[in-house]
Design an enzyme around this catalytic site. Structure first.
Site, PDB file in Angstrom:
ATOM      1  N   GLU A 108       9.167  -3.522  11.039  1.00 23.35           N
ATOM      2  CA  GLU A 108       9.530  -2.218  10.491  1.00 23.35           C
ATOM      3  C   GLU A 108       9.895  -1.244  11.595  1.00 23.35           C
ATOM      4  O   GLU A 108       9.168  -1.103  12.583  1.00 23.35           O
ATOM      5  CB  GLU A 108       8.383  -1.645   9.659  1.00 23.35           C
ATOM      6  CG  GLU A 108       8.714  -0.297   9.035  1.00 23.35           C
ATOM      7  CD  GLU A 108       7.711   0.174   8.007  1.00 23.35           C
ATOM      8  OE1 GLU A 108       7.880   1.304   7.496  1.00 23.35           O
ATOM      9  OE2 GLU A 108       6.758  -0.577   7.709  1.00 23.35           O
ATOM     10  N   GLU A 148      -1.367  -5.607   8.792  1.00 26.76           N
ATOM     11  CA  GLU A 148      -0.634  -4.930   9.857  1.00 26.76           C
ATOM     12  C   GLU A 148      -1.271  -5.168  11.225  1.00 26.76           C
ATOM     13  O   GLU A 148      -2.497  -5.141  11.365  1.00 26.76           O
ATOM     14  CB  GLU A 148      -0.599  -3.415   9.589  1.00 26.76           C
ATOM     15  CG  GLU A 148       0.141  -3.034   8.323  1.00 26.76           C
ATOM     16  CD  GLU A 148       0.213  -1.534   8.116  1.00 26.76           C
ATOM     17  OE1 GLU A 148       0.739  -1.118   7.076  1.00 26.76           O
ATOM     18  OE2 GLU A 148      -0.265  -0.772   8.990  1.00 26.76           O
ATOM     19  N   ASP A 185      -0.641  -6.390  -0.155  1.00 30.54           N
ATOM     20  CA  ASP A 185      -1.071  -5.732   1.078  1.00 30.54           C
ATOM     21  C   ASP A 185      -2.592  -5.670   1.166  1.00 30.54           C
ATOM     22  O   ASP A 185      -3.261  -5.401   0.155  1.00 30.54           O
ATOM     23  CB  ASP A 185      -0.544  -4.293   1.111  1.00 30.54           C
ATOM     24  CG  ASP A 185       0.578  -4.096   2.116  1.00 30.54           C
ATOM     25  OD1 ASP A 185       0.666  -4.874   3.087  1.00 30.54           O
ATOM     26  OD2 ASP A 185       1.358  -3.148   1.938  1.00 30.54           O
ATOM     27  N   ASP A 209       0.830  -1.204   0.000  1.00 33.56           N
ATOM     28  CA  ASP A 209       0.000   0.000   0.000  1.00 33.56           C
ATOM     29  C   ASP A 209       0.864   1.253   0.000  1.00 33.56           C
ATOM     30  O   ASP A 209       0.350   2.371  -0.110  1.00 33.56           O
ATOM     31  CB  ASP A 209      -1.004   0.000   1.153  1.00 33.56           C
ATOM     32  CG  ASP A 209      -0.365  -0.091   2.528  1.00 33.56           C
ATOM     33  OD1 ASP A 209       0.880  -0.106   2.622  1.00 33.56           O
ATOM     34  OD2 ASP A 209      -1.121  -0.163   3.523  1.00 33.56           O
ATOM     35  N   SER A 210       2.179   1.059   0.052  1.00 37.53           N
ATOM     36  CA  SER A 210       3.119   2.164  -0.182  1.00 37.53           C
ATOM     37  C   SER A 210       2.880   2.805  -1.532  1.00 37.53           C
ATOM     38  O   SER A 210       3.322   3.939  -1.776  1.00 37.53           O
ATOM     39  CB  SER A 210       4.564   1.654  -0.097  1.00 37.53           C
ATOM     40  OG  SER A 210       4.732   0.492  -0.902  1.00 37.53           O
ATOM     41  N   LYS A 227      -0.615  -9.594   3.098  1.00 43.49           N
ATOM     42  CA  LYS A 227       0.032  -9.020   4.276  1.00 43.49           C
ATOM     43  C   LYS A 227      -0.945  -8.108   4.997  1.00 43.49           C
ATOM     44  O   LYS A 227      -1.680  -7.344   4.355  1.00 43.49           O
ATOM     45  CB  LYS A 227       1.284  -8.220   3.890  1.00 43.49           C
ATOM     46  CG  LYS A 227       2.036  -7.645   5.102  1.00 43.49           C
ATOM     47  CD  LYS A 227       3.348  -7.015   4.699  1.00 43.49           C
ATOM     48  CE  LYS A 227       3.177  -5.656   4.046  1.00 43.49           C
ATOM     49  NZ  LYS A 227       2.626  -4.628   4.996  1.00 43.49           N
TER      50      LYS A 227
END
Length: 272
Positions: A188, A121, A91, A52-53, A119
């Protein structure tokens, strides 16, 4: 260049655990389209993350929060067309995993677009989400430490786990996501000693980004690795592998080699 070497076997989820057992470092980079995915695949990258970057480095937003499931699915499908051996990870964007059912819907779309893993978070209620997905045959990569989707609550992009209480929470969360069924863990912006301790105690491979050299692998955002100015502050853990000239392919291959031989990240690109 890696493309001139013998053909590699296509990566599968069980091979991640094999690499950890054999002491082989995992190399991961982001890509959002077929051409860059092919360049990564051809030059030694084991895992490609459709992160999602993309909200920040492709769409020009100030955070990852505006990214939608549709965005991730579109870019996953694009990247998948350039991949032949790397494991493609997609993501789940902001609030796509707010409930197990929402996460399942988003994850199925990502896998149908070509991803081999999703992925997400955090821990907490996300543990139920991880279990729900894994029970339905969807491989999961967890993400702890600095979780960019939490930027509003965190008040910015800051190193996590600095004090003992926060470090203990991270250690507990790392154990919990593995027990919930995650097959991989991204750490991270975590102090190197803490990331090393988590990695040593972990039952699943860890991928570091600003988490020191003792993780089982490393990931960077491709635009950062290539020194592309995305309009955002350059994190300490970023290294421009294209700065010395050469080509994109050579920069990717240099990153892969540096991760595998342990020369990246060094102290300059880590948090003590």
């Amino acid at each position: 260049m890696y493309a001139d070497r013998p053909a590699r076997k296509a990566w599968t989820v069980p091979m991640l655990a094999d690499a950890r057992r054999e002491g082989r470092k995992l190399v991961m980079l982001t890509a959002y389209d077929a051409s860059f995915a092919r360049a990564l695949d051809d030059n030694g990258v084991d895992l490609i993350l459709v992160g999602d970057s993309l909200g920040m480095v492709v769409q020009g937003h100030q955070s990852t929060l505006p990214v939608s499931v549709d965005d991730i699915v579109y870019h996953t499908a694009c990247a998948a067309r350039g991949v032949s051996t790397a494991l493609l990870v997609a993501d789940l964007p902001f609030q796509a995993d707010a409930s197990p059912e929402r996460a399942l819907d988003a994850a199925v779309r990502c896998l149908q677009a070509g991803a081999g893993m999703v992925k997400l978070e955090g821990a907490g209620f996300k543990l139920d989400v991880i279990r729900f997905l894994v029970e339905r045959e969807i491989p999961v990569c967890a993400h702890l430490g600095l979780t960019p989707q939490s930027v509003l609550r965190l008040g910015g992009y800051k190193v996590q786990g600095r004090d003992e209480r926060a470090a203990a929470t991270l250690r507990d969360d790392a154990v919990a996501v593995a027990e919930a069924g995650a097959s991989l863990l991204v750490l991270e912006c975590v102090p190197s000693p803490l990331a090393a301790a988590i990695t040593a105690a972990s039952s699943i491979p860890t991928i570091g980004i600003g988490a020191g050299a003792q993780c089982d692998g490393q990931v960077l955002v491709l635009h950062d690795l290539l020194g592309i100015n995305s309009g955002h502050r350059r994190p300490k853990f970023v290294k421009d592998f294209l700065a010395d000239g050469g080509s994109i392919a050579a920069a990717v291959a240099a990153f892969a080699e540096a991760v595998r031989d342990g020369s990246f990240p060094d102290a300059e690109h880590s948090y003590g």
